[in-house]
Design an enzyme around this catalytic site. Sequence first.
Site, short mmCIF file in Angstrom:
data_model
loop_
_atom_site.label_atom_id
_atom_site.label_comp_id
_atom_site.label_asym_id
_atom_site.label_seq_id
_atom_site.Cartn_x
_atom_site.Cartn_y
_atom_site.Cartn_z
N CYS A 35 0.82 -1.21 0.00
CA CYS A 35 0.00 0.00 0.00
C CYS A 35 0.85 1.26 0.00
CB CYS A 35 -0.88 0.05 1.25
SG CYS A 35 -2.04 -1.28 1.41
N CYS A 39 -3.01 4.96 2.47
CA CYS A 39 -4.10 3.99 2.31
C CYS A 39 -5.02 4.00 3.54
CB CYS A 39 -3.54 2.59 2.11
SG CYS A 39 -4.83 1.39 1.68
N CYS A 66 -2.45 -2.89 -3.67
CA CYS A 66 -3.71 -2.68 -2.96
C CYS A 66 -4.75 -2.13 -3.92
CB CYS A 66 -3.47 -1.70 -1.81
SG CYS A 66 -4.98 -1.22 -0.95
N CYS A 69 -6.03 1.66 -2.46
CA CYS A 69 -5.22 2.88 -2.65
C CYS A 69 -4.51 2.92 -4.00
CB CYS A 69 -4.21 3.05 -1.52
SG CYS A 69 -2.85 1.84 -1.52
#
Length: 193
Positions: A35, A39, A66, A69
């Site tokens: 991430c 995030c 991710c 994000c």
Amino acid sequence: MAVRPNEEQKRAIMENNKDYDGQFFYAVQTTRIFCRPSCKSRTPNFDHVTIYPTPEAALAAGYRPCKRCNSAGRRLPNDEWVLYIKEYIDDNYAKPLTLKQIADDCHGSPFHLHRVFTDVKGMTPLAYVHHVRLTHAKVYLKQTTLPIKEIAKKVGIANASRFSTLFKAYTKQTPKQYRNNHLREEQNNGYTI
């Protein structure tokens, strides 16, 4: 090269600080996802976090970007994300699972996860959780003499009555009928358990 997060990086992650985006990416070993510091996913256990300087480094180490994000600057294809969600459910079916928890751990919103999973798999995430739990329950019923109440707990359903209702809805038999029918089949084929 991956390193453990320092205190400043931990703070940036906990505060979802956008000022650190692009400076580093954090990867969570237990979810195999990386991430951006900003995030909005649940704050990870820092014992399982490693820091990477670029998304390419995290990808090369085997982590997935991710979905929440958009950490790699691109979206995961829905089929790949659903495969990850399925793996997550397969590995965690015995735990109490909610749509929100699955979405948090799989880095998406509950609404989006539900919609994408249903579109790709043709069933809701909850239906898939039930499918996995009941598949494991069938194995326990066939291969053990555990009480039905214990089997229900082992597959993640705390209430034995709820377990029996679900089992009958999916198999058209109660757990006891299923076990007895299997025993009769085995005896008719000359096998014993």
